[in-house]
Design a protein around this motif. Structure first.
Motif, PDB file in Angstrom:
ATOM      1  N   THR A   1      -5.870  12.730  -9.685  1.00 30.10           N
ATOM      2  CA  THR A   1      -4.911  13.627  -9.872  1.00 30.10           C
ATOM      3  C   THR A   1      -5.543  15.034 -10.150  1.00 30.10           C
ATOM      4  OG1 THR A   1      -3.319  12.177 -10.584  1.00 30.10           O
ATOM      5  CG2 THR A   1      -2.710  14.309 -10.991  1.00 30.10           C
TER       6      THR A   1
ATOM      7  N   GLU B   1      -1.052   8.813  -6.093  1.00 33.96           N
ATOM      8  CA  GLU B   1      -0.113   7.749  -6.397  1.00 33.96           C
ATOM      9  C   GLU B   1       0.124   7.009  -5.339  1.00 33.96           C
ATOM     10  OE1 GLU B   1      -0.207  10.236  -8.404  1.00 33.96           O
ATOM     11  OE2 GLU B   1       0.071   9.115 -10.443  1.00 33.96           O
TER      12      GLU B   1
ATOM     13  N   SER C   1       0.009   4.636 -11.070  1.00 38.71           N
ATOM     14  CA  SER C   1      -0.603   5.940 -11.261  1.00 38.71           C
ATOM     15  C   SER C   1      -1.466   5.865 -10.367  1.00 38.71           C
ATOM     16  CB  SER C   1      -1.043   6.325 -12.699  1.00 38.71           C
ATOM     17  OG  SER C   1      -0.045   6.752 -13.634  1.00 38.71           O
TER      18      SER C   1
ATOM     19  N   ARG D   1       3.080  16.366 -15.520  1.00 45.86           N
ATOM     20  CA  ARG D   1       1.815  15.545 -15.792  1.00 45.86           C
ATOM     21  C   ARG D   1       2.234  14.206 -16.567  1.00 45.86           C
ATOM     22  NH1 ARG D   1      -3.225  17.232 -14.299  1.00 45.86           N
ATOM     23  NH2 ARG D   1      -3.820  14.796 -14.242  1.00 45.86           N
ATOM     24  N   GLY D   2       1.619  13.155 -16.156  1.00 43.87           N
ATOM     25  CA  GLY D   2       2.095  11.929 -16.965  1.00 43.87           C
ATOM     26  C   GLY D   2       3.143  11.354 -16.416  1.00 43.87           C
TER      27      GLY D   2
HETATM   28  N1  ASP Z   1      -1.340  10.981 -12.067  1.00 45.73           N
HETATM   29  C1  ASP Z   1      -0.389  11.794 -12.769  1.00 45.73           C
HETATM   30  C2  ASP Z   1      -1.285  12.508 -13.857  1.00 45.73           C
HETATM   31  O1  ASP Z   1      -2.220  12.376 -13.870  1.00 45.73           O
HETATM   32  C3  ASP Z   1       0.926  11.072 -13.194  1.00 45.73           C
HETATM   33  C4  ASP Z   1       0.548   9.947 -14.129  1.00 45.73           C
HETATM   34  O2  ASP Z   1      -0.481   9.389 -13.959  1.00 45.73           O
HETATM   35  O3  ASP Z   1       1.587   9.620 -14.821  1.00 45.73           O
HETATM   36  O4  ASP Z   1      -0.317  13.386 -14.636  1.00 45.73           O
END
Ligand code: ASP
Length: 438
Positions: free
Chosen positions: A50, A116, A37, A183-184
């Motif tokens: 992010t 990333e 990430s 996100r994520g």
């Molecule tokens: N950096 C991105 C976010 O904060 C994706 C991730 O971390 O999974 O959503």
């Protein structure tokens, strides 16, 4: 043996975390594929890279200078590089990026994906693994879903015996543009890589020692769940638990690859294993896998004498709600009455219109709405066909003086769900946790 490992934002937050990641990778020679990430928060008051990138893009959209925010981003990465003694040239990439930002020639997704990207560049250099850009193998279709037929073989072609590091969270559209997941989304990249390479295990490294049995803001020091099935995970996340969403790891589920949720800050703890099924029961004394829930539901209750002999009453009531495009969560019923449980925020804007239409179409004897209802779910595959569990649940709640407003059990007996007043929510969860786990 091949393990695909994904490290979340907190595992990438600073040079100290990079060192922990390297120790973890070096401890097991099968950890040859690493997905990362963007750098996350170092402490509660810090910012995720992010978020800063989104902020930067919003600034330039409104014609506001984002130099300061941009410097917060670059200095994070330069700091990590210097502290780890790496000699990668990031400056020229930052300069080129800033130019694109200033002349508004970069899309939001492309900009945000750089979090990333730089994390992976640094981690690859630090581990001595090969950097493999996600844009070179994760391919989206026009509808935004991932084209596995193109993506999987593309990654296989990029694999290197020395090991690879991949930035999470993004891929490429058919027209070549960068697109991010929601996100994520680095979890998805990790799952895709594991599926593409037919890995033996997908390790998802976070900052908690697995999925917890209950929300730590409600229960003090809840135990992690050692083993959970995908179906249970779905129940847990639907009912509110903040866990890895079962939907994000569908690529590994499709290939029956187990997932292990682990803690970068406590790497020797076993964490949580997610699988389709567990053949041996490693803990026969534990019946409940997790306890979760959500607040702020409303119950529309309707009663009509003789309803049990009438055809279509329930359908009429539900079709009124359907017309307002509201999804119904539970429909507990009696002989001549029925309730519909739905989220208050979805109901509220249309509440009077819905009640008026039900009055008109169903002609009930009584119709009312109760707000401030919380739904609590005890989830566990081992509850199925085992007498006494619900008895124990309701006895414990009764002893604690908690009034149960609604009871519901799914036909697969994977959960027992009940409604309580919002104000009893936390107590209900604690009471259950204490009676089943402690
Ligand atoms: N950096 C991105 C976010 O904060 C994706 C991730 O971390 O999974 O959503």
């Amino acid at each position: 043996m091949l393990k695909v490992t994904k490290f979340g934002g907190s595992s990438m937050a600073d040079a100290g975390q990079y060192r922990k990641v390297r120790d973890i990778i070096l401890a097991d020679p099968s950890r040859k594929v690493v997905i990362v990430s963007a750098a996350g928060k170092r402490d509660k008051r810090d910012h995720k890279i992010t978020d800063l990138l989104y902020l930067c893009h919003a600034h330039t959209q409104y014609g506001v200078d984002c130099t300061q925010v941009f410097e917060m981003i670059t200095s994070r990465y330069l700091g990590i590089r210097d502290e780890l003694g790496l000699t990668l040239d990031l400056e020229s990439e930052f300069d080129a990026l800033k130019k694109q930002l200033d002349n508004k020639s970069i899309s939001q997704d492309a900009l945000v994906s750089r979090g990333e990207y730089f994390s992976a560049k640094l981690m690859a250099a630090y581990l001595g693994y090969r950097f493999v850009d996600a844009a070179d193998w994760v391919r989206f279709k026009l509808d935004g879903t991932v084209d596995q037929d193109i993506s999987y073989p593309a990654l296989v072609g990029q694999m290197s015996p020395q090991g690879i590091v991949i930035p999470g969270f993004y891929g490429r559209m058919p027209d070549g543009n960068i697109r991010t997941f929601s996100r994520g989304g680095s979890d998805i990249t990790g799952a895709l890589a594991a599926a593409a390479l037919d890995a033996d295990m997908y390790e998802n490294w976070t900052d908690v020692s697995g999925i917890l049995m209950a929300d730590p803001r409600i229960v003090e020091n809840p135990q992690p769940i050692p083993e959970v099935t995908y179906d249970e995970l779905r129940e847990l996340s639907y009912s509110g638990a903040q866990v890895l969403h079962e939907g994000t790891i569908f690529p590994v589920r499709e290939k029956n690859i187990p997932v292990n949720i682990l803690n970068t800050n406590a790497p020797n703890e076993p964490g949580t294993i997610i699988r389709e099924d567990f053949e041996v029961d490693s803990d026969p004394h534990r019946f409940i896998t997790g306890i979760t829930g959500k607040k702020d539901f409303s119950i529309i209750s309707m009663s009509k004498r003789g309803m049990s002999n009438e055809v279509g009453t329930l359908r009429k009531m539900l079709s009124v709600i359907e017309r307002y495009n509201i999804s119904v969560d539970y429909v507990p019923n009696g002989i001549d009455n029925v309730s519909v449980v739905l989220p208050t925020d979805a109901l509220q804007p249309y509440q009077y219109a819905i009640l008026a239409e039900i009055e008109k179409e169903v002609r009930p004897d009584s119709l009312s709405v109760h707000d401030e209802i919380a739904v609590v779910a005890a989830v566990g595959r081992k509850m199925a066909f085992r007498p006494g569990i619900s008895g124990k649940i309701f006895a414990a709640l009764g002893e604690a003086g908690i009034n149960i407003r609604m009871i519901n059990q799914g036909p697969d007996e994977l959960n027992i769900i009940f409604g309580v007043d919002n104000r009893d929510f936390a107590t209900a969860i604690r009471v259950l946790y204490n009676s089943f786990v402690k």
